[in-house]
Design an enzyme around this catalytic site. Structure first.
Site, short mmCIF file in Angstrom:
data_model
loop_
_atom_site.label_atom_id
_atom_site.label_comp_id
_atom_site.label_asym_id
_atom_site.label_seq_id
_atom_site.Cartn_x
_atom_site.Cartn_y
_atom_site.Cartn_z
N GLU A 168 20.42 -54.62 46.24
CA GLU A 168 19.04 -54.87 46.62
C GLU A 168 18.22 -55.20 45.38
O GLU A 168 18.70 -55.04 44.25
CB GLU A 168 18.46 -53.66 47.36
CG GLU A 168 19.12 -53.45 48.71
CD GLU A 168 18.60 -52.25 49.47
OE1 GLU A 168 17.41 -51.93 49.35
OE2 GLU A 168 19.41 -51.63 50.18
N HIS A 206 6.72 -54.37 51.35
CA HIS A 206 8.06 -54.94 51.42
C HIS A 206 7.90 -56.44 51.56
O HIS A 206 7.13 -56.90 52.39
CB HIS A 206 8.82 -54.34 52.61
CG HIS A 206 10.29 -54.57 52.55
ND1 HIS A 206 10.84 -55.83 52.68
CD2 HIS A 206 11.32 -53.72 52.33
CE1 HIS A 206 12.16 -55.73 52.56
NE2 HIS A 206 12.47 -54.46 52.34
N ARG A 250 10.58 -55.56 43.97
CA ARG A 250 9.73 -55.83 45.12
C ARG A 250 8.29 -56.21 44.81
O ARG A 250 7.70 -57.03 45.50
CB ARG A 250 9.67 -54.56 45.96
CG ARG A 250 10.65 -54.61 47.02
CD ARG A 250 10.54 -53.40 47.86
NE ARG A 250 11.87 -53.21 48.36
CZ ARG A 250 12.25 -52.17 49.06
NH1 ARG A 250 11.39 -51.21 49.31
NH2 ARG A 250 13.48 -52.07 49.50
N HIS A 288 4.92 -50.83 53.24
CA HIS A 288 6.25 -50.28 53.51
C HIS A 288 6.41 -48.84 53.04
O HIS A 288 6.99 -48.01 53.73
CB HIS A 288 7.26 -51.18 52.79
CG HIS A 288 8.70 -50.81 52.99
ND1 HIS A 288 9.28 -50.78 54.24
CD2 HIS A 288 9.67 -50.46 52.11
CE1 HIS A 288 10.55 -50.44 54.11
NE2 HIS A 288 10.82 -50.22 52.84
N ARG A 338 8.67 -48.34 43.42
CA ARG A 338 9.95 -47.71 43.75
C ARG A 338 11.10 -48.73 43.73
O ARG A 338 10.99 -49.83 44.28
CB ARG A 338 9.87 -47.10 45.14
CG ARG A 338 11.15 -46.48 45.65
CD ARG A 338 10.93 -45.91 47.04
NE ARG A 338 10.63 -46.96 47.98
CZ ARG A 338 11.51 -47.48 48.83
NH1 ARG A 338 12.75 -47.03 48.87
NH2 ARG A 338 11.15 -48.43 49.67
#
Ligand code: SIN
Length: 529
Positions: free
Chosen positions: A115, A237, A283, A344, A379
């Site tokens: 990811e 997100h 992100r 998110h 994060r």
């Protein structure tokens, strides 16, 4: 009515359930959960749980990826112990019955996904339904435990805090809880109270979170006087399905991990302008890039294209995403997926130490509701389930140390007093304010902020807060009213924290302070006066 228990756990996601399993070896556990016991943010986690399980990976690399993503605000010691304590916690989940997907080529090993922000494959998953599988296994385990009582359709209203003399911080004795179906409010008295209530995506109009994510634990802890940190860091997100009739549905970052490419509606790529990792950049960068491109082009969405991968692979690896998209007429094996960013995850939360202690005695926080220092200003994907299991174990260890000598307080707790309130005949006030808060936060406190937008948001939220306070004290408490009160409190905390950070860092981008500034390389802490 007053209920007595050793542990009161609010929330039934991975944090609450994994802690309940361990705490039940010490004493009785009551889990209070707003809907059915399986309904939690965890249940919707698609990607998985990041951990070093491959021999060619190293703790050092996972630590580095987490620190880089966190924009200089991660607490290094916390990152180190969470990453290093991951393997035994993963093993425990497996022993509790969680079926992570195995590698097709090496069936004795687990398949690892990749990811954004990870320099390699590191994410254990159960296809694209990881959270659902974890909830299934943990609920199954809990169902066999004799001293765990689950109160479904119950919602915490406020924590009960006892303060003595000059003791400003106080001790938590329990919580007032609404039985939603019976419309009754009861007192739950406990030795230890653990907030595991998850996040607050519903503060925003567009979110990947389920309806339950209304920041109840965050708001309760704030009202009780606990320290709350870093609420300005809201993770958007990058890839939420865009479809007029779809309720926000996440398209996992794992799709980009398997080669998905972000494109404009005209088919051209754009991420190479923003980061060397292109579509797999962290992100904050991807979400801001999409926001910029959407504003520039005037299009409602961008595309995520994975059509170059084999059809069978996609259907097997992403069955949930494949089927959901098909319901909306999008075949991900042949059509690029229209996507937009959506709120998110909250990187901030109730400030806790290395063992989950909040600033209030006997009150712990675990999972998304807490701020441990792992995420910093942004994060790293799939680090949150990991944080929850490592911290639930640490909380258990901490409590075990003093459990034998810990006595249940017998201090008087006044029962909930509903006198003077009547049933509301004007519920439209709740619906209207609910919509207004969420639009206001989306428009003024989103991915790109400015002082003017924050001021606008603050003025509107203040008005709504006054109206809710009046309403709250005059009418009988309902679930809708509790949730509205909580999203408003959380919205105000986000705006106040955003005001305090006069720089741009990680997920907080303010056009009036576009640079990162060393003076602000610290947590933003809020405490209710
Ligand atoms: C995802 O599957 O993209 C979500 C994973 C996460 O939020 O960590």
């Amino acid at each position: 009515m007053e209920f007595k228990t050793d542990f009161l756990i609010l929330g039934s996601g991975i944090a609450g359930l994994s802690l309940a399993i361990k705490a039940s070896t010490l004493g009785s556990v009551a889990i209070v959960t707003k809907k059915e016991k399986t309904e939690s943010n965890t249940n919707y986690a698609q990607g998985g749980i990041a951990a070093v399980t491959d021999q060619t990976d190293s703790f050092e690399e996972h630590i580095q990826d987490t620190l880089i993503c966190g924009g200089g605000l991660c607490k290094k010691d916390v990152v180190e112990f969470i990453v290093k304590e991951a393997p035994p916690r993963i093993q425990e989940l497996i022993e509790w019955g969680v079926n992570f997907t195995k590698s097709e080529t090496h069936p004795s090993l687990y398949d690892l996904g990749r990811e954004g922000g990870h320099n390699r494959r590191r994410v254990l998953h159960a296809k694209d339904l990881t959270g659902h599988e974890i909830e299934r296994a943990l609920n199954e385990k809990v169902s066999h435990l004799k001293n765990v009582y689950i109160y479904e359709n119950h919602i915490g209203i406020d924590l009960i805090i006892k303060r003595e003399g000059s003791d400003k911080i106080g001790r938590c004795l329990g919580a007032y809880v609404l039985d939603i179906n019976k419309n009754e409010i009861h007192t739950y008295r406990a030795k230890y109270i653990i907030l595991c209530t998850g996040g607050a995506g519903k503060v925003y109009l567009i979110t990947t979170n389920p309806d339950i994510a209304t920041g109840d634990g965050l708001a309760m802890a704030y009202r009780a006087g606990a320290q709350i940190a870093n609420m300005e860091f809201i993770q958007f997100h990058p890839t939420c399905l865009y479809h007029p009739s779809a309720k926000a549905f996440l398209i996992s970052e794992a799709v980009r991990g398997e080669g998905g490419i972000l494109k404009l509606k005209n088919g051209s790529t754009f991420m190479e302008k923003y980061h060397s990792m292109k579509s797999l950049a962290p992100r904050d960068i991807v979400a801001k890039a999409i926001d910029t491109e959407i504003k520039k082009s005037g299009d409602e969405y961008v595309l995520l294209d994975i059509t170059h991968r084999e059809r069978d692979f996609l259907i097997n690896r992403f069955p949930n995403i494949y089927n959901k998209c098909l319901e909306y007429g999008i075949d991900i094996t042949s059509d690029p997926i229209p996507i937009v960013p959506a709120a998110h995850y909250i990187c901030g939360g109730v400030l806790v130490d290395h063992y989950g202690n909040t600033s209030i005695d006997n009150l712990f926080a675990c999972g998304e509701v807490s701020c441990t220092g792992l995420h910093g200003a942004n994060r790293l994907a799939s680090n949150s389930l990991l944080e929850a299991v490592v911290y639930s174990h640490r909380i258990y260890t901490e409590i075990s140390r003093h459990y034998e000598t810990m006595k249940q307080s017998d201090a008087f707790i006044a029962p909930w007093d509903p006198s003077g309130t009547t049933e509301s005949d004007d519920s439209v006030v709740v619906t209207h304010n609910w919509d207004e808060i969420r639009s206001c936060m989306w428009n003024y406190v989103g991915i790109v902020r400015s002082n003017k937008r924050l001021e606008r948001a603050a003025r509107r939220i203040d008005l709504i807060q006054k109206e809710i306070d009046e309403y709250y004290w005059n009418f009988q408490v309902t679930k809708d009213l509790i949730e509205l009160r909580n999203i408003t409190t959380v919205a105000k905390m986000i705006v106040n924290s955003a005001f305090l950070r006069k720089e741009s860092r990680g997920l907080h981008y303010n056009i009036d302070y576009p640079d990162t500034c060393n003076e602000f390389k610290k947590d933003t802490i809020l405490v209710k006066e």
